[in-house]
Write a protein that holds these residues in place. Structure first.
Motif: not given
Length: 182
Positions: A53-54, A56-58, A60-61, A150, A154-155, A157-158
């Motif tokens: 998850g971390d 993926y978020e990284d 994505f950002e 994910i 999280l989905r 949020h992103l």
């Protein structure tokens, strides 16, 4: 050289003529096996999912800097040609070109990022349907994409930021009799 080209013609090593490459957008590089700590011990599933998850978020950002992301897929396969593959689909081709230009030659976690345009047009065709139904008998060594999922939060949020901005643009357009080019 011609002997080498003749020996790989139509195989997975031949990106130009390999029908499988055009279906999943991958060839067979040498990469390490994920899911192990620095000592080679398995990472507990809950910790692995949190790490994913971390990651993926990284990703994505970072990728969002180049444009609106329609989908971001990360393979959960262990086969050499699939492990570590990340597929991002941007809403505009120019965003993908911008990402390609800016990511080429960069590193992530000390490893080089190998950027390539993928011939995959529909990720549903490249995804293992049996994996989605939890019945793939080839496991993580399957040649089709096993896409790691994910969490819903999280989905939301992103990807929710795009929906909000789209909604607000739609509302502003519906109130105004004029269309503005941006």
């Amino acid at each position: 050289m011609s002997e080498h080209l003749a020996s790989i013609f139509g195989t997975e090593k031949d990106r130009v003529n390999c029908p499988f490459y055009f279906k999943i957008g991958a060839s067979r590089p040498d990469i390490i096996t994920p899911g192990l700590d620095s000592l080679g011990n398995p990472i507990p599933p809950k910790q692995l999912q949190q790490h994913f998850g971390d990651l993926y978020e990284d990703l994505f950002e970072e990728l969002s800097k180049y444009g609106e992301i329609e989908s971001l897929n990360i393979c959960d396969n262990l086969a050499d040609h699939m492990v570590g593959n990340v597929y991002v689909q941007f809403s505009e081709e120019e965003h993908a070109s911008n990402a390609f230009k800016n990511l080429t030659g960069r590193f992530y976690a000390g490893r080089p990022i190998i950027v390539d345009f993928s011939p995959v047009k529909d990720f549903r065709e490249a995804t293992c349907r049996q994996y989605e139904e939890n019945i793939c008998n080839r496991g993580r060594y399957c040649n089709f994409m096993h896409l790691k999922k994910i969490g819903r939060d999280l989905r939301r949020h992103l990807f929710g930021r795009y929906r909000r901005s789209y909604r607000s643009r739609s509302r502003s357009r519906s109130r105004s009799p004029y269309r503005h080019k941006s």
